[in-house]
Design a protein around this motif. Structure first.
Motif, short mmCIF file in Angstrom:
data_model
loop_
_atom_site.label_atom_id
_atom_site.label_comp_id
_atom_site.label_asym_id
_atom_site.label_seq_id
_atom_site.Cartn_x
_atom_site.Cartn_y
_atom_site.Cartn_z
N GLY A 469 0.52 -0.83 -0.37
CA GLY A 469 0.16 -0.28 0.14
C GLY A 469 0.77 1.51 -0.02
O GLY A 469 0.08 2.46 -0.71
N MET A 470 2.47 1.10 0.39
CA MET A 470 3.03 2.16 0.78
C MET A 470 3.43 3.05 -0.75
O MET A 470 3.24 3.84 -1.29
CB MET A 470 3.93 1.93 1.96
N ARG A 471 3.94 1.39 -1.66
CA ARG A 471 4.90 1.55 -2.61
C ARG A 471 3.16 1.99 -3.86
O ARG A 471 3.33 2.86 -4.59
CB ARG A 471 4.93 0.29 -3.24
N ARG A 472 2.08 2.41 -4.07
CA ARG A 472 0.68 2.49 -4.32
C ARG A 472 0.70 3.69 -4.27
O ARG A 472 0.28 4.26 -5.43
CB ARG A 472 -0.18 1.60 -4.04
N GLN A 473 1.30 4.30 -2.75
CA GLN A 473 0.68 5.96 -2.21
C GLN A 473 2.13 6.37 -3.54
O GLN A 473 1.43 7.45 -3.54
CB GLN A 473 0.76 5.80 -1.39
N ILE A 474 3.44 5.91 -2.96
CA ILE A 474 4.51 6.41 -3.54
C ILE A 474 4.34 6.37 -5.35
O ILE A 474 4.59 7.43 -5.78
CB ILE A 474 5.92 5.84 -3.38
N GLU A 475 3.39 5.20 -5.76
CA GLU A 475 3.75 5.64 -7.66
C GLU A 475 2.30 7.14 -7.57
O GLU A 475 2.08 7.31 -8.94
CB GLU A 475 2.35 4.31 -7.96
N ASN A 476 1.01 7.57 -6.88
CA ASN A 476 -0.07 7.86 -6.66
C ASN A 476 1.24 8.83 -6.82
O ASN A 476 0.59 10.83 -7.42
CB ASN A 476 -0.55 8.40 -5.05
N LEU A 477 2.14 9.67 -5.55
CA LEU A 477 2.88 10.64 -6.10
C LEU A 477 3.38 10.96 -7.13
O LEU A 477 3.16 11.90 -7.70
CB LEU A 477 3.74 10.72 -4.63
N LEU A 478 3.35 9.80 -8.12
CA LEU A 478 4.94 10.01 -9.41
C LEU A 478 3.95 10.44 -9.87
O LEU A 478 3.69 11.27 -11.17
CB LEU A 478 5.32 8.48 -9.29
N ILE A 479 2.32 9.57 -9.75
CA ILE A 479 1.40 10.35 -11.17
C ILE A 479 0.87 11.57 -10.95
O ILE A 479 1.28 12.47 -11.78
CB ILE A 479 0.38 8.77 -11.32
#
Length: 793
Positions: A469-479
């Motif tokens: 889930g943390m990785r998905r939030q990091i990907e959200n930031l990248l998007i």
């Protein structure tokens, strides 16, 4: 699904705007007001001049019609007065003369009464005085009363006649005509004074004696007629009239008149009863008869001259009115033409300015802003330039050009700052993603090492899920920073596997029920983006729906591509909210909206991913009262797969074949863990060398990706006894975990079938699990209530 949205409904301003007047209307009024004022003034002036001209023509007509009989009446009244005075004095032949004079007066009075019928003029006073004429004649015949009172009546009637001339024919409203008519009235008054002298001398009779009153009347009349000639007649005569006047006053009769007047003044004798006149008075009658005719001719010429001048003046006034109307009409037409062309020119220039402004505002400026946001250069010639015009429209155009220049500079700086922030956020995401990848690698190592400990394995799985889930939030930031989701896939992925991978990203994955196709695959370049988009929608659905309810995700081919539907049992959402959220999902929202709704990132990320993929995401109410999210993926992202081909194992790291992949959240339910527990009870061979850490693989976007292991072969069940744990060799450096073969680890006697026992299975949930479930339910309920409170206007 969550009823979240980035901002509430904006309140419309209740302040009433002041109604502005259009520039066209102002210009028209600017022309209409002076035109109306000028037209009104011209109309009033023309009416006044026409009224004056009409009055002049009316006076001329009245003078021609009534003036001559009125003058004849005055002369006859003067002659009758003199005859009456002579008969009163007892002169010879006075009775016959009086009879003739009375007949002439009666004829003139009758003619005057016939013509003087206009009630608007002052003829009635003369008519009223003429009604007393018969009474005074009877007094004169009977010699009743004094002679002065009877003669005073005649003087009064003659004075009324002169007053009519002065009031009706003097033209006081016109200075020029008033100046021309002044000698006429003065000449009538002077003639009356000479006629009074004649009456006074006739009243002296054969005796040649006057009373003191009679003498005073003679002296007063003499002084008045001399003053009138010297002050009011001679200075105002024209050259032609002056020559005629000089002939009259230079005649022998006029000289005799003057000599007699001087003799009366200087040669009279005072007696007891009055004044004794000199002997020269005897020549007065013949001289008066001659020069009075000449004076009458002069009076008539003066009157005719005034009438002719009045007629000419009336014509001049009408001509002036015609020129005034024509000139004013021409001026008004010129004003209208000038205003029309000026208004059209100004409006045309303003319309051109408006069209250029609209083009710049709706086409040029958005294109420039979009190019700046994409990091592209902007051609300066595409923007409006300052021309330096000094007129008002040019200055407005230059002001707009400066405003556009400032706006573009601001957007350029903003785009540079956004690009820098994107790089900064990407750097942070890359570093944080590296740490998360290391965390996942460490979790995976711990799972491999301590997989035999059931409790520890469950906690490791939970930690692995939180890390994912943390990785998905990091990907959200990248998007949101403008980057792309890392995509390590090189081969197409089946839709079923894609849904499984998306579900594994969700913390509460056990509630997700998948229904997918196997004969369709997705392009490798879009796998990570689609998986992330679906993971955000699934996470939103699980968080805002009851903890024990299911979230169904199904996929099927449609006309426009692949339809993926996610249905939950969450709270109701109003149609207006759905419309607003769909509008946000169908177009990537701007960062200004994101800044105002930083606590709601899920739909923002979905909108950005849908914009990148060319997909459409639509939220609607489901038949169960919750929310249904429908994702339409375009056909260019799909790859047809052979349904007869053997299904490959996912290239993802696994702890056991029956254990969900640690890179994504486990896809199996907790209730399916007894086999896992048995397999985990067998320790790994101690002789295996310790695994060495694998290098972290980075994607093209700079974000570290989860490492992948080689596929693990699945052992088949055999009828003969076999070891409980069968190690599977792997080509990697670290040893693979052993896989379980069913029915090989139990004792021989336990393999025989036995009768089923109706035993009620106790609830396997521990108090901690029940408490966690209740806490999840309360947390979900509180989250929904908080979102609903925020969305209320």
């Amino acid at each position: 699904m969550s009823p979240t949205e980035p901002e509430g409904i904006r309140r419309q301003s209740t302040t009433r705007r002041r109604r502005t007047v259009r520039l066209r209307t102002l210009l028209i009024w600017l022309a209409v007001v002076p035109t109306v004022a000028m037209g009104t003034q011209v109309t009033v002036t023309a009416e006044r001049l026409l009224a004056q001209s009409e009055k002049l023509r009316s006076d001329v007509a009245a003078a021609e019609q009534v003036g001559a009989p009125l003058y004849t009446l005055m002369v006859d009244m003067q002659a009758e007065r003199t005859a009456t005075a002579a008969r009163w004095a007892g002169s010879d032949n006075s009775e016959g003369e009086l009879r003739v004079r009375r007949e002439a007066t009666d004829l003139a009075a009758a003619e005057f009464r016939r013509l003087a019928v206009d009630p608007s003029r002052s003829f009635s006073e003369v008519t009223r005085q003429l009604e007393k004429l018969a009474d005074y004649r009877q007094r004169a015949d009977a010699r009743i009363g004094a002679a002065d009172s009877t003669l005073a009546y005649y003087s009064e009637v003659i004075g009324k006649v002169i007053q009519v001339y002065q009031q009706e024919f003097s033209h006081a409203e016109d200075a020029e005509l008033a100046q021309a008519s002044r000698p006429v009235v003065s000449m009538l008054q002077a003639t009356e004074m000479v006629a009074r002298e004649d009456t006074v001398l006739a009243l002296a009779g054969p005796s040649g004696e006057l009373t003191f009153v009679g003498y005073d009347q003679f002296v007063s009349a003499l002084g008045a007629q001399r003053y009138l000639h010297e002050a009011l007649i001679v200075p105002h005569l024209t050259a032609r009239d002056q020559r005629f006047y000089d002939r009259v006053v230079g005649s022998a009769d006029w000289q005799t008149k003057t000599r007699i007047e001087s003799a009366v003044l200087s040669g009279h004798k005072d007696i007891v009863t009055g004044i004794k006149l000199p002997a020269e008075v005897g020549g007065w009658s013949s001289a008066h008869a001659n020069f009075s005719v000449q004076m009458t001719t002069l009076n008539i010429d003066l009157a005719r001259s005034v009438l002719a001048r009045g007629e000419a003046k009336a014509g001049e006034l009408q001509t002036e009115v015609a020129w005034l109307i024509g000139g004013s009409a021409g001026g008004l037409l010129a004003v209208v033409v000038v205003v029309f062309f000026t208004t059209r020119s100004v409006l045309r220039r303003l319309n051109d300015l408006h069209e250029r402004t609209v083009t710049v505002a709706e086409e040029t400026l958005p294109d420039v802003v979009a190019r700046l946001q994409r990091g592209q250069s902007v051609d300066p010639d595409a923007l409006p330039a300052v021309t330096g015009d000094r007129d008002e429209v040019g200055r407005i155009s230059d002001a707009f050009a400066r405003a556009v220049e400032v706006s573009v500079d601001g957007h350029r700086r903003l785009a540079a700052e956004r690009h820098g922030f994107g790089l900064f956020a990407s750097g942070i995401a890359s570093r944080t993603g590296n740490l998360v990848s290391r965390q996942l690698s460490l979790t995976e190592d711990l799972q491999d090492t301590f997989g035999h400990d059931e409790a520890l394995l469950a906690e490791l799985m939970r930690a692995d899920q939180l890390t994912v889930g943390m990785r998905r939030q990091i990907e959200n930031l990248l998007i949101l920073a403008g980057g792309e989701v890392p995509d390590p896939h090189t081969e197409p992925m089946r839709v079923a596997d894609l849904l499984r991978e998306a579900a594994a990203e969700v913390e509460d994955f056990r509630r997700i029920e998948r229904q997918a196709l196997d004969e369709t695959s997705v392009e490798p370049s879009a796998i990570s983006q689609i998986s992330h988009l679906l993971a955000e929608l699934l996470d939103n659905a699980t968080r805002f729906s009851p903890p024990k309810s299911k979230v169904v995700i199904r996929a099927e081919l449609v006309t426009d591509g692949l339809s993926v539907e996610i249905e939950d049992r969450g709270p109701r959402v109003s149609p207006e909210r759905y419309e607003e959220m769909n509008g946000r999902l169908h177009e990537a929202p701007p960062y200004s909206v994101l800044a105002q709704n930083a606590h709601r990132l899920g739909l923002f990320v979905v909108g950005h991913l849908a914009d990148q993929l060319g997909a459409t995401v639509t939220l609607r109410r489901s038949v169960y009262g919750g929310t249904s999210a429908v994702v339409i993926l375009p056909r260019q992202l799909l790859v047809a797969s052979d349904p007869q081909a053997p299904r490959e194992i996912e290239p993802q790291p696994r702890v056991l074949e029956l254990l969900p992949a640690p890179t994504r959240a486990p896809a199996a339910s907790v209730s399916s863990e007894p086999a896992v527990r048995e397999a985990a009870a067998e320790p790994a061979p101690a002789t295996e060398p310790a695994p060495e850490p694998e290098p972290v693989v980075h994607t093209s976007a700079g974000l570290p990706s989860r490492r992948a292991k080689a596929p693990v072969a699945v052992a088949t069940a055999v009828s003969a006894p076999a070891p409980a744990l069968v190690p599977v060799p792997v080509p990697a450096a670290r040893p693979a975990l052993p896989e379980r073969v069913p029915q090989t680890h139990i004792a021989e006697q336990l393999r025989e079938p036995r009768a089923q026992e109706s035993v009620v299975r106790p609830d396997t949930a521990t108090p901690e699990e029940v408490a966690d479930a209740w806490a999840d339910y309360e947390q979900g309920t509180q989250t929904v209530e908080e979102e609903l409170r925020r969305d209320q206007p």
